[in-house]
Design a protein around this motif. Sequence first.
Motif, PDB file in Angstrom:
ATOM      1  N   PRO A  65       1.145  -1.563   0.254  1.00 13.17           N
ATOM      2  CA  PRO A  65      -0.256  -0.338   0.431  1.00 13.17           C
ATOM      3  C   PRO A  65       0.320   0.868  -0.187  1.00 13.17           C
ATOM      4  CG  PRO A  65      -1.020  -1.040   1.316  1.00 13.17           C
ATOM      5  CD  PRO A  65       0.077  -2.269   1.216  1.00 13.17           C
ATOM      6  N   ASP A  66       1.849   1.511   0.879  1.00 12.39           N
ATOM      7  CA  ASP A  66       2.989   2.150   0.316  1.00 12.39           C
ATOM      8  C   ASP A  66       3.442   2.352  -1.186  1.00 12.39           C
ATOM      9  OD1 ASP A  66       3.255   2.495   3.357  1.00 12.39           O
ATOM     10  OD2 ASP A  66       4.627   1.543   3.421  1.00 12.39           O
ATOM     11  N   GLU A  67       3.671   1.751  -1.412  1.00 14.21           N
ATOM     12  CA  GLU A  67       3.854   1.834  -3.008  1.00 14.21           C
ATOM     13  C   GLU A  67       2.836   2.576  -3.522  1.00 14.21           C
ATOM     14  OE1 GLU A  67       5.978  -1.271  -6.297  1.00 14.21           O
ATOM     15  OE2 GLU A  67       5.400  -1.676  -4.113  1.00 14.21           O
ATOM     16  N   ILE A  68       1.763   1.590  -3.350  1.00 12.85           N
ATOM     17  CA  ILE A  68       0.008   2.439  -4.140  1.00 12.85           C
ATOM     18  C   ILE A  68       0.295   4.046  -3.852  1.00 12.85           C
ATOM     19  CG2 ILE A  68      -1.825   2.564  -4.929  1.00 12.85           C
ATOM     20  CD1 ILE A  68      -1.875  -0.882  -3.738  1.00 12.85           C
ATOM     21  N   GLU A  69       0.414   4.116  -2.721  1.00  8.98           N
ATOM     22  CA  GLU A  69      -0.007   6.043  -1.876  1.00  8.98           C
ATOM     23  C   GLU A  69       1.008   6.545  -2.814  1.00  8.98           C
ATOM     24  OE1 GLU A  69      -0.272   8.128   1.926  1.00  8.98           O
ATOM     25  OE2 GLU A  69       1.173   6.708   1.645  1.00  8.98           O
ATOM     26  N   LYS A  70       2.502   6.271  -3.100  1.00  6.55           N
ATOM     27  CA  LYS A  70       3.518   7.114  -3.673  1.00  6.55           C
ATOM     28  C   LYS A  70       2.273   7.488  -5.049  1.00  6.55           C
ATOM     29  CE  LYS A  70       7.086   5.724  -0.902  1.00  6.55           C
ATOM     30  NZ  LYS A  70       8.571   4.724  -0.604  1.00  6.55           N
ATOM     31  N   GLY A  71       2.115   6.130  -5.650  1.00 10.00           N
ATOM     32  CA  GLY A  71       1.967   6.538  -7.280  1.00 10.00           C
ATOM     33  C   GLY A  71       0.746   7.659  -7.091  1.00 10.00           C
ATOM     34  N   PHE A  72      -0.312   7.458  -6.527  1.00  6.96           N
ATOM     35  CA  PHE A  72      -0.960   7.920  -6.361  1.00  6.96           C
ATOM     36  C   PHE A  72      -0.899   9.403  -6.269  1.00  6.96           C
ATOM     37  CE2 PHE A  72      -4.446   4.937  -6.568  1.00  6.96           C
ATOM     38  CZ  PHE A  72      -5.217   5.508  -7.275  1.00  6.96           C
ATOM     39  N   GLU A  73      -0.200   9.777  -4.910  1.00  8.86           N
ATOM     40  CA  GLU A  73       0.711  11.346  -5.188  1.00  8.86           C
ATOM     41  C   GLU A  73       1.662  11.416  -6.200  1.00  8.86           C
ATOM     42  OE1 GLU A  73       2.643  10.003  -0.759  1.00  8.86           O
ATOM     43  OE2 GLU A  73       0.773  10.440   0.018  1.00  8.86           O
ATOM     44  N   GLN A  74       2.034  10.696  -6.281  1.00 10.26           N
ATOM     45  CA  GLN A  74       2.911  11.588  -7.740  1.00 10.26           C
ATOM     46  C   GLN A  74       1.528  11.666  -8.906  1.00 10.26           C
ATOM     47  OE1 GLN A  74       5.426   9.129  -9.377  1.00 10.26           O
ATOM     48  NE2 GLN A  74       5.859   9.862 -11.623  1.00 10.26           N
ATOM     49  N   LEU A  75       0.912  11.045  -9.163  1.00  9.48           N
ATOM     50  CA  LEU A  75       0.047  11.725  -9.702  1.00  9.48           C
ATOM     51  C   LEU A  75      -0.926  12.634  -9.539  1.00  9.48           C
ATOM     52  CD1 LEU A  75      -1.260   8.216 -11.090  1.00  9.48           C
ATOM     53  CD2 LEU A  75      -0.483   9.612 -12.320  1.00  9.48           C
ATOM     54  N   MET A  76      -1.158  12.685  -8.687  1.00 12.65           N
ATOM     55  CA  MET A  76      -1.751  14.295  -7.487  1.00 12.65           C
ATOM     56  C   MET A  76      -0.860  15.579  -8.206  1.00 12.65           C
ATOM     57  SD  MET A  76      -3.519  15.202  -3.651  1.00 12.65           S
ATOM     58  CE  MET A  76      -5.258  15.402  -3.910  1.00 12.65           C
ATOM     59  N   LEU A  77       0.086  14.934  -7.702  1.00 14.16           N
ATOM     60  CA  LEU A  77       1.406  15.894  -8.194  1.00 14.16           C
ATOM     61  C   LEU A  77       1.641  16.772  -9.344  1.00 14.16           C
ATOM     62  CD1 LEU A  77       4.127  14.980  -5.566  1.00 14.16           C
ATOM     63  CD2 LEU A  77       1.976  17.312  -5.228  1.00 14.16           C
ATOM     64  N   GLU A  78       1.507  16.144 -10.048  1.00 19.05           N
ATOM     65  CA  GLU A  78       1.273  16.211 -11.733  1.00 19.05           C
ATOM     66  C   GLU A  78       0.636  16.978 -11.634  1.00 19.05           C
ATOM     67  OE1 GLU A  78       2.503  12.288 -13.696  1.00 19.05           O
ATOM     68  OE2 GLU A  78       4.391  12.478 -12.244  1.00 19.05           O
ATOM     69  N   GLY A  79      -0.823  16.883 -11.403  1.00 17.65           N
ATOM     70  CA  GLY A  79      -2.300  17.026 -12.278  1.00 17.65           C
ATOM     71  C   GLY A  79      -2.501  16.019 -12.826  1.00 17.65           C
ATOM     72  N   LYS A  80      -2.799  14.937 -12.419  1.00 16.73           N
ATOM     73  CA  LYS A  80      -3.246  13.964 -12.919  1.00 16.73           C
ATOM     74  C   LYS A  80      -4.618  12.468 -12.507  1.00 16.73           C
ATOM     75  CE  LYS A  80       1.206  13.441 -16.015  1.00 16.73           C
ATOM     76  NZ  LYS A  80       1.832  12.419 -16.304  1.00 16.73           N
ATOM     77  N   LEU A  81      -4.475  13.552 -11.092  1.00 15.95           N
ATOM     78  CA  LEU A  81      -5.094  12.652 -10.624  1.00 15.95           C
ATOM     79  C   LEU A  81      -6.838  13.108 -11.081  1.00 15.95           C
ATOM     80  CD1 LEU A  81      -5.033   9.996  -8.645  1.00 15.95           C
ATOM     81  CD2 LEU A  81      -5.260  11.281  -6.431  1.00 15.95           C
ATOM     82  N   VAL A  82      -7.238  12.619 -11.824  1.00 17.29           N
ATOM     83  CA  VAL A  82      -8.503  13.201 -12.791  1.00 17.29           C
ATOM     84  C   VAL A  82      -9.144  11.971 -13.516  1.00 17.29           C
ATOM     85  CG1 VAL A  82     -10.429  14.852 -14.432  1.00 17.29           C
ATOM     86  CG2 VAL A  82      -8.178  15.806 -12.736  1.00 17.29           C
ATOM     87  N   GLN A  83     -10.029  11.170 -13.724  1.00 18.79           N
ATOM     88  CA  GLN A  83     -10.532  10.610 -14.288  1.00 18.79           C
ATOM     89  C   GLN A  83     -10.256  10.966 -15.663  1.00 18.79           C
ATOM     90  OE1 GLN A  83     -14.730   9.728 -13.195  1.00 18.79           O
ATOM     91  NE2 GLN A  83     -14.025   8.037 -12.546  1.00 18.79           N
ATOM     92  N   GLY A  84      -9.550  10.055 -16.855  1.00 25.82           N
ATOM     93  CA  GLY A  84     -10.358   9.561 -18.042  1.00 25.82           C
ATOM     94  C   GLY A  84      -8.607  10.806 -18.561  1.00 25.82           C
ATOM     95  N   ASN A  85      -7.502  10.483 -17.473  1.00 24.06           N
ATOM     96  CA  ASN A  85      -6.266  11.077 -17.760  1.00 24.06           C
ATOM     97  C   ASN A  85      -5.274   9.206 -18.685  1.00 24.06           C
ATOM     98  OD1 ASN A  85      -5.892  13.418 -17.220  1.00 24.06           O
ATOM     99  ND2 ASN A  85      -5.287  13.572 -15.861  1.00 24.06           N
ATOM    100  N   GLY A  86      -6.069   8.683 -18.459  1.00 20.46           N
ATOM    101  CA  GLY A  86      -5.250   7.036 -18.501  1.00 20.46           C
ATOM    102  C   GLY A  86      -5.042   6.246 -17.856  1.00 20.46           C
TER     103      GLY A  86
END
Length: 97
Positions: A65-86
């Motif tokens: 879960p730590d690894e998954i959290e880092k992935g989500f946080e990276q996407l959030m920082l890049e502004g990509k944590l929005v549906q439809g981004n791929g």
Amino acid sequence: MLICLYEEERQYLYTGDLVYMGCLYAFYPTTDPILYMKSIKKVKQLPIRRLFPAHHSLKIPVNFPDEIEKGFEQLMLEGKLVQGNGVFEFEHFKIHI
């Protein structure tokens, strides 16, 4: 809605569709990627000795879960944590948003 079950005595977490190796699906209209990330943060607070995912390999490390959290946080920082981004690939999993 994702459901996890926690067996407190054994410290087992049955993660259902929340945590598993493979492609994590956060793109459905009923799935909020930010709430998905918050759910990951919530289960990380539990003392876990073993994870039991609903899909793919049962041999996943308890710190996955730590690894998954880092992935989500990276996407959030890049502004990509929005549906439809791929689909975004990480070392042991993908996130489809």
